[in-house]
Motif scaffolding. Structure first.
Motif, PDB file in Angstrom:
ATOM      1  N   VAL A 104       0.837  -1.212   0.000  1.00 16.29           N
ATOM      2  CA  VAL A 104       0.000   0.000   0.000  1.00 16.29           C
ATOM      3  C   VAL A 104       0.871   1.260   0.000  1.00 16.29           C
ATOM      4  N   LEU A 105       0.356   2.287  -0.657  1.00 15.97           N
ATOM      5  CA  LEU A 105       1.001   3.595  -0.588  1.00 15.97           C
ATOM      6  C   LEU A 105       0.989   4.072   0.871  1.00 15.97           C
ATOM      7  N   ILE A 106       2.067   4.699   1.291  1.00 12.54           N
ATOM      8  CA  ILE A 106       2.071   5.301   2.637  1.00 12.54           C
ATOM      9  C   ILE A 106       1.192   6.560   2.561  1.00 12.54           C
ATOM     10  N   PRO A 107       0.116   6.616   3.334  1.00 10.49           N
ATOM     11  CA  PRO A 107      -0.762   7.785   3.208  1.00 10.49           C
ATOM     12  C   PRO A 107      -0.021   9.065   3.589  1.00 10.49           C
ATOM     13  N   ARG A 108      -0.206  10.108   2.780  1.00 10.66           N
ATOM     14  CA  ARG A 108       0.538  11.351   2.932  1.00 10.66           C
ATOM     15  C   ARG A 108      -0.233  12.370   3.786  1.00 10.66           C
ATOM     16  N   GLU A 110      -0.753  15.495   3.270  1.00  8.55           N
ATOM     17  CA  GLU A 110      -1.648  16.422   2.535  1.00  8.55           C
ATOM     18  C   GLU A 110      -3.026  15.796   2.278  1.00  8.55           C
ATOM     19  N   THR A 111      -3.054  14.461   2.185  1.00  7.48           N
ATOM     20  CA  THR A 111      -4.320  13.773   1.912  1.00  7.48           C
ATOM     21  C   THR A 111      -5.294  13.902   3.091  1.00  7.48           C
ATOM     22  N   GLU A 112      -4.740  14.174   4.291  1.00  9.80           N
ATOM     23  CA  GLU A 112      -5.598  14.295   5.480  1.00  9.80           C
ATOM     24  C   GLU A 112      -6.697  15.338   5.282  1.00  9.80           C
ATOM     25  N   ALA A 135     -18.045   6.791  -1.548  1.00 11.53           N
ATOM     26  CA  ALA A 135     -17.121   5.820  -2.150  1.00 11.53           C
ATOM     27  C   ALA A 135     -15.709   6.384  -2.071  1.00 11.53           C
ATOM     28  N   ASP A 136     -14.784   5.594  -1.547  1.00 12.52           N
ATOM     29  CA  ASP A 136     -13.347   5.933  -1.578  1.00 12.52           C
ATOM     30  C   ASP A 136     -12.734   5.033  -2.647  1.00 12.52           C
ATOM     31  N   LEU A 137     -12.426   5.623  -3.799  1.00  5.72           N
ATOM     32  CA  LEU A 137     -11.937   4.821  -4.929  1.00  5.72           C
ATOM     33  C   LEU A 137     -10.406   4.812  -4.936  1.00  5.72           C
ATOM     34  N   GLY A 138      -9.822   3.623  -4.852  1.00  7.69           N
ATOM     35  CA  GLY A 138      -8.368   3.498  -4.730  1.00  7.69           C
ATOM     36  C   GLY A 138      -7.992   3.662  -3.268  1.00  7.69           C
ATOM     37  N   THR A 139      -8.559   2.801  -2.435  1.00  6.18           N
ATOM     38  CA  THR A 139      -8.479   3.027  -0.979  1.00  6.18           C
ATOM     39  C   THR A 139      -7.097   2.748  -0.391  1.00  6.18           C
ATOM     40  N   GLY A 140      -6.291   1.886  -1.046  1.00  2.97           N
ATOM     41  CA  GLY A 140      -4.937   1.596  -0.536  1.00  2.97           C
ATOM     42  C   GLY A 140      -4.981   1.062   0.885  1.00  2.97           C
ATOM     43  N   VAL A 160     -12.900   0.826  -2.497  1.00  2.00           N
ATOM     44  CA  VAL A 160     -12.581   0.027  -3.685  1.00  2.00           C
ATOM     45  C   VAL A 160     -11.088   0.071  -3.957  1.00  2.00           C
ATOM     46  N   ASP A 161     -10.509  -1.050  -4.300  1.00  2.00           N
ATOM     47  CA  ASP A 161      -9.140  -1.037  -4.821  1.00  2.00           C
ATOM     48  C   ASP A 161      -8.969  -2.207  -5.784  1.00  2.00           C
ATOM     49  N   ILE A 162      -8.110  -2.004  -6.760  1.00  2.00           N
ATOM     50  CA  ILE A 162      -7.841  -3.070  -7.720  1.00  2.00           C
ATOM     51  C   ILE A 162      -6.895  -4.117  -7.120  1.00  2.00           C
ATOM     52  N   SER A 163      -6.153  -3.696  -6.113  1.00  3.19           N
ATOM     53  CA  SER A 163      -5.151  -4.579  -5.507  1.00  3.19           C
ATOM     54  C   SER A 163      -5.757  -5.392  -4.358  1.00  3.19           C
ATOM     55  N   GLY A 187     -11.600  -4.468  -7.452  1.00  4.63           N
ATOM     56  CA  GLY A 187     -11.894  -4.354  -8.877  1.00  4.63           C
ATOM     57  C   GLY A 187     -11.501  -3.003  -9.426  1.00  4.63           C
ATOM     58  N   ASN A 188     -11.838  -2.818 -10.708  1.00  7.32           N
ATOM     59  CA  ASN A 188     -11.443  -1.620 -11.447  1.00  7.32           C
ATOM     60  C   ASN A 188     -12.443  -0.483 -11.198  1.00  7.32           C
ATOM     61  N   TRP A 189     -12.029   0.511 -10.434  1.00  4.58           N
ATOM     62  CA  TRP A 189     -12.822   1.707 -10.122  1.00  4.58           C
ATOM     63  C   TRP A 189     -14.293   1.378  -9.810  1.00  4.58           C
ATOM     64  N   THR A 205     -11.574  10.403  -4.179  1.00  2.00           N
ATOM     65  CA  THR A 205     -10.490   9.588  -4.711  1.00  2.00           C
ATOM     66  C   THR A 205      -9.134  10.283  -4.626  1.00  2.00           C
ATOM     67  N   ASN A 206      -8.151   9.481  -4.314  1.00  2.00           N
ATOM     68  CA  ASN A 206      -6.748   9.911  -4.440  1.00  2.00           C
ATOM     69  C   ASN A 206      -6.114   8.888  -5.380  1.00  2.00           C
ATOM     70  N   PRO A 207      -6.340   9.055  -6.679  1.00  2.00           N
ATOM     71  CA  PRO A 207      -5.927   8.012  -7.631  1.00  2.00           C
ATOM     72  C   PRO A 207      -4.455   8.161  -8.010  1.00  2.00           C
ATOM     73  N   PRO A 208      -3.909   7.212  -8.771  1.00  2.00           N
ATOM     74  CA  PRO A 208      -2.552   7.412  -9.297  1.00  2.00           C
ATOM     75  C   PRO A 208      -2.590   8.629 -10.228  1.00  2.00           C
ATOM     76  N   HIS A 228       3.811   0.544  -7.662  1.00  2.00           N
ATOM     77  CA  HIS A 228       3.774   1.287  -8.918  1.00  2.00           C
ATOM     78  C   HIS A 228       2.322   1.596  -9.309  1.00  2.00           C
ATOM     79  N   GLN A 229       1.466   0.609  -9.050  1.00  5.60           N
ATOM     80  CA  GLN A 229       0.045   0.735  -9.386  1.00  5.60           C
ATOM     81  C   GLN A 229      -0.629   1.907  -8.666  1.00  5.60           C
ATOM     82  N   ALA A 230      -0.017   2.351  -7.573  1.00  6.61           N
ATOM     83  CA  ALA A 230      -0.590   3.461  -6.818  1.00  6.61           C
ATOM     84  C   ALA A 230      -0.118   4.816  -7.354  1.00  6.61           C
ATOM     85  N   LEU A 231       0.877   4.790  -8.238  1.00  3.72           N
ATOM     86  CA  LEU A 231       1.542   6.033  -8.621  1.00  3.72           C
ATOM     87  C   LEU A 231       1.262   6.472 -10.052  1.00  3.72           C
TER      88      LEU A 231
END
Ligand SMILES: C[S@@+](CC[C@H](N)C(=O)[O-])C[C@H]1O[C@@H](n2cnc3c(N)ncnc32)[C@H](O)[C@@H]1O
Length: 305
Positions: A104-108, A110-112, A135-140, A160-163, A187-189, A205-208, A228-231
């Protein structure tokens, strides 16, 4: 914290370890405050106890790992450039403590701010929390979903997350932070939440969003260790945001909120994309605490509603 076993060493031994770690960090060009982040993650010591040396006279300081383990891991920080958060396996974010692994991406930080933006908007709308579906899309790691779940305890959150592996961490984090009003979907978005068409109060969403050519030039902590999928957001970084702008009108209720985080410099292009889409009104940019345009919000208001 990686395990619950504790080990004890003398305060003086830890003092000397820290002193050496600080010197090695300085030498390697790593910010010295990271030594104390690391030590806070492997002990119950606070930032002030560490920086003021308040533990030095103690005959025993409890650690979650042996000193050799600390030395090995700190070496990985310096030579392999593994982020401290992955070494200790967790990170603070808002009032949460979140488990993080390289899945998972380390939550940043600024996202707070996303949570404040959503809360302010929801208060202005006066929509009862019990009827909200976010909906939180790309939840990581689940950071946004869990913070929303705490902010709106009566609302329903779709994460939701694809991973698959990221979702597993997000589930663990929801459990760890004692929230139960989240459903997780792989799944996908929008694909796994297709039965929520026209029902969402907000798509958050905080997508790539990093342009592909830039991804490999980021710091090694990011390129070599974060997923990589998160970026990677494609050629101009906006592939996913473009798709999400196009699809969200099928899922938002009239009056629903659309919100994305983005990279510095992408705000104008995203606002143009939203303005061109007939469904959105009140397209606005929002800044992070450093004064950088970091988020765009819009209200879904179809002409016929
Ligand atoms: C920038 S990270 C954000 C993670 C988390 N929301 C945060 O703010 O820390 C983007 C997330 O989107 C997920 N993702 C990438 N492509 C996706 C897709 N097509 N469908 C769903 N999730 C996707 C990644 O796996 C990653 O977890």
């Amino acid at each position: 914290m990686l395990n619950s076993d504790t080990l004890s060493i003398s305060g003086e031994a830890l003092y000397l370890w820290r002193k050496q770690a600080l010197a090695r960090a300085r030498h390697a060009g790593i910010a010295v405050y990271e030594v104390d982040w690391f030590l806070q993650g492997v002990s119950h010591l606070s930032q002030s106890e560490l920086s003021l040396g308040l533990y030095r006279d103690r005959s025993e300081v409890r650690l979650f790992h042996a000193l050799d383990w600390l030395t090995q891991q700190w070496q990985r920080r310096l030579t392999e450039r593994v982020p401290v958060q992955y070494l200790v396996g967790e990170t603070p974010w808002r009032d949460l403590m979140l488990t993080v692994t390289p899945d998972v991406l380390i939550p940043r930080p600024e996202t707070e701010l996303i949570i404040e933006i959503v809360q302010t908007w929801a208060e202005q709308q006066g929509v009862p929390s019990s009827s909200q579906v976010w909906a939180d899309l790309g939840t990581g790691s689940g950071a946004i979903a869990i913070a929303l779940a705490k902010a709106f305890p009566e609302a329903q959150i779709l994460a939701v997350d694809i991973s698959t592996t990221a979702l597993e961490i997000a589930r663990q984090n929801a459990h760890r932070n004692k929230v139960s009003n989240i459903n997780f979907y792989q799944g996908n978005w929008f694909a796994p939440i297709s039965n929520w068409q026209g029902k969402l109060s907000g798509v958050i969403t905080n997508p790539p969003y990093i342009p592909s050519r830039i991804v490999s030039s980021l710091e090694p902590e990011v390129t070599q260790h974060e997923p990589h999928q998160a970026l990677d957001g494609g050629n101009d970084g906006l592939n996913d945001i473009r798709y999400l702008i196009a699809q969200a009108p099928n899922f938002l209720k009239p009056g629903g909120l659309w919100l994305t985080e983005h990279m510095a410099g992408q705000s104008q292009e995203i606002r143009t994309l939203l303005a061109r889409n007939q469904g959105y009104q009140t397209v606005q940019k929002q800044q992070d605490l450093a004064g950088i345009d970091r988020f765009v919000t819009a209200i879904f208001q179809p002409k016929f509603s």
